[in-house]
Design an enzyme around this catalytic site. Sequence first.
Site, PDB file in Angstrom:
ATOM      1  N   GLY A  23       0.769  -1.245   0.000  1.00 51.66           N
ATOM      2  CA  GLY A  23       0.000   0.000   0.000  1.00 51.66           C
ATOM      3  C   GLY A  23       0.797   1.290   0.000  1.00 51.66           C
ATOM      4  O   GLY A  23       0.292   2.328   0.425  1.00 51.66           O
ATOM      5  N   ASN A  25       1.670   3.133  -2.577  1.00 54.11           N
ATOM      6  CA  ASN A  25       1.036   4.115  -3.483  1.00 54.11           C
ATOM      7  C   ASN A  25      -0.238   4.688  -2.868  1.00 54.11           C
ATOM      8  O   ASN A  25      -0.523   5.875  -3.007  1.00 54.11           O
ATOM      9  CB  ASN A  25       0.745   3.483  -4.846  1.00 54.11           C
ATOM     10  CG  ASN A  25       1.972   3.472  -5.732  1.00 54.11           C
ATOM     11  OD1 ASN A  25       2.396   4.510  -6.242  1.00 54.11           O
ATOM     12  ND2 ASN A  25       2.584   2.296  -5.887  1.00 54.11           N
ATOM     13  N   ASN A 118      -4.722   3.060 -12.816  1.00 53.41           N
ATOM     14  CA  ASN A 118      -3.771   2.073 -12.297  1.00 53.41           C
ATOM     15  C   ASN A 118      -2.365   2.631 -12.414  1.00 53.41           C
ATOM     16  O   ASN A 118      -2.104   3.481 -13.260  1.00 53.41           O
ATOM     17  CB  ASN A 118      -3.886   0.776 -13.094  1.00 53.41           C
ATOM     18  CG  ASN A 118      -2.973  -0.316 -12.569  1.00 53.41           C
ATOM     19  OD1 ASN A 118      -2.816  -0.475 -11.356  1.00 53.41           O
ATOM     20  ND2 ASN A 118      -2.334  -1.050 -13.462  1.00 53.41           N
ATOM     21  N   HIS A 120       1.535   1.293 -13.031  1.00 58.75           N
ATOM     22  CA  HIS A 120       2.238   0.101 -13.513  1.00 58.75           C
ATOM     23  C   HIS A 120       3.740   0.387 -13.534  1.00 58.75           C
ATOM     24  O   HIS A 120       4.155   1.445 -14.015  1.00 58.75           O
ATOM     25  CB  HIS A 120       1.737  -0.227 -14.937  1.00 58.75           C
ATOM     26  CG  HIS A 120       2.337  -1.468 -15.502  1.00 58.75           C
ATOM     27  ND1 HIS A 120       1.882  -2.734 -15.172  1.00 58.75           N
ATOM     28  CD2 HIS A 120       3.378  -1.655 -16.353  1.00 58.75           C
ATOM     29  CE1 HIS A 120       2.605  -3.632 -15.814  1.00 58.75           C
ATOM     30  NE2 HIS A 120       3.521  -3.005 -16.538  1.00 58.75           N
ATOM     31  N   THR A 152      -8.913  -0.417 -18.714  1.00 54.49           N
ATOM     32  CA  THR A 152      -9.938  -0.985 -19.583  1.00 54.49           C
ATOM     33  C   THR A 152      -9.862  -2.506 -19.423  1.00 54.49           C
ATOM     34  O   THR A 152      -8.927  -3.014 -18.788  1.00 54.49           O
ATOM     35  CB  THR A 152      -9.675  -0.614 -21.058  1.00 54.49           C
ATOM     36  OG1 THR A 152      -8.371  -1.083 -21.405  1.00 54.49           O
ATOM     37  CG2 THR A 152      -9.744   0.891 -21.279  1.00 54.49           C
ATOM     38  N   GLU A 185       6.823   6.340  -9.103  1.00 52.22           N
ATOM     39  CA  GLU A 185       5.388   6.035  -8.942  1.00 52.22           C
ATOM     40  C   GLU A 185       4.765   6.968  -7.915  1.00 52.22           C
ATOM     41  O   GLU A 185       3.667   7.482  -8.113  1.00 52.22           O
ATOM     42  CB  GLU A 185       5.197   4.586  -8.467  1.00 52.22           C
ATOM     43  CG  GLU A 185       5.650   3.536  -9.455  1.00 52.22           C
ATOM     44  CD  GLU A 185       5.384   2.125  -8.937  1.00 52.22           C
ATOM     45  OE1 GLU A 185       4.417   1.916  -8.202  1.00 52.22           O
ATOM     46  OE2 GLU A 185       6.173   1.217  -9.282  1.00 52.22           O
TER      47      GLU A 185
HETATM   48  C1  GRF Z   1       3.714  -1.083  -7.491  1.00 51.02           C
HETATM   49  O1  GRF Z   1       4.959  -1.400  -8.009  1.00 51.02           O
HETATM   50  C2  GRF Z   1       2.744  -0.796  -8.611  1.00 51.02           C
HETATM   51  O2  GRF Z   1       3.344  -0.231  -9.720  1.00 51.02           O
HETATM   52  C3  GRF Z   1       2.207  -2.160  -8.956  1.00 51.02           C
HETATM   53  O3  GRF Z   1       2.117  -2.834  -7.717  1.00 51.02           O
HETATM   54  C4  GRF Z   1       3.042  -2.263  -6.799  1.00 51.02           C
HETATM   55  C5  GRF Z   1       2.238  -1.835  -5.615  1.00 51.02           C
HETATM   56  O4  GRF Z   1       3.043  -1.346  -4.587  1.00 51.02           O
HETATM   57  N1  GRF Z   1       0.950  -2.061  -9.658  1.00 51.02           N
HETATM   58  P1  GRF Z   1       2.379  -0.685  -3.321  1.00 51.02           P
HETATM   59  O5  GRF Z   1       1.437  -1.715  -2.709  1.00 51.02           O
HETATM   60  O6  GRF Z   1       1.660   0.538  -3.762  1.00 51.02           O
HETATM   61  O7  GRF Z   1       3.529  -0.361  -2.404  1.00 51.02           O
END
Ligand code: GRF
Length: 212
Positions: A23, A25, A118, A120, A152, A185
Amino acid sequence: MMEEGFQSPKKRGKIAVFLSGRGSNFMTIHDAIQEGKINAEISLVFSNKEEAPGLNIARERNLETLFLNPKLYSSREEYDKDITREVKKRDVDLICLAGYMKILTPYFCDNFKHCIMNIHPALLPSFPGLHVQKKALDWGVKYSGATVHFVTADVDMGPIIIQAVVPIFQDDTEDTLSERILKEEHKIYPEAVRLFFEGKVEVRGKRVYIRE
Ligand code: GRF
């Protein structure tokens, strides 16, 4: 035929975060909200994993959480129908996938067109799918990065909102590269959400325009 268009709403928005893991992000989005950088609130943190550390963090932050056990459903679509109901109940404007490790059904994606984002850890459309930092290293590409995109039913192929590029060094491992990408990110995901609720994100076909 007219090209289909979408303009993000300028409003104080409601967000649902979907996660399956640590978590980080989710936390950067929530931090940005608390710092007043994003005009929104998080109305729900949802997970398909009861033990997801991100769910605990959400509870500690006094956010509403929900876990639905996929094993209790006869099909992915039945599962996604229940999630759809839960999200709609809360009048959510944007769903942020933040390490949500379950593929959403076309039923779900069609219900929330241009309302699911999302993050990525690669420069899409290169390296969709899983373990993409390792794939980038194995390919020997010199740059990788992160992509925020709309979701999508075509997995990892929705319209691209923001990308950030990172170099790949000769002595990189999957861990060092993942760490470099994760830093990016954490910058571009809150930024994309901010722009969304400032009404600055416009989608035409596959292209996303940021109207500053
Ligand atoms: C991140 O690397 C994101 O790009 C991918 O899953 C990972 C999630 O990390 N979709 P976190 O749970 O947000 O730390």
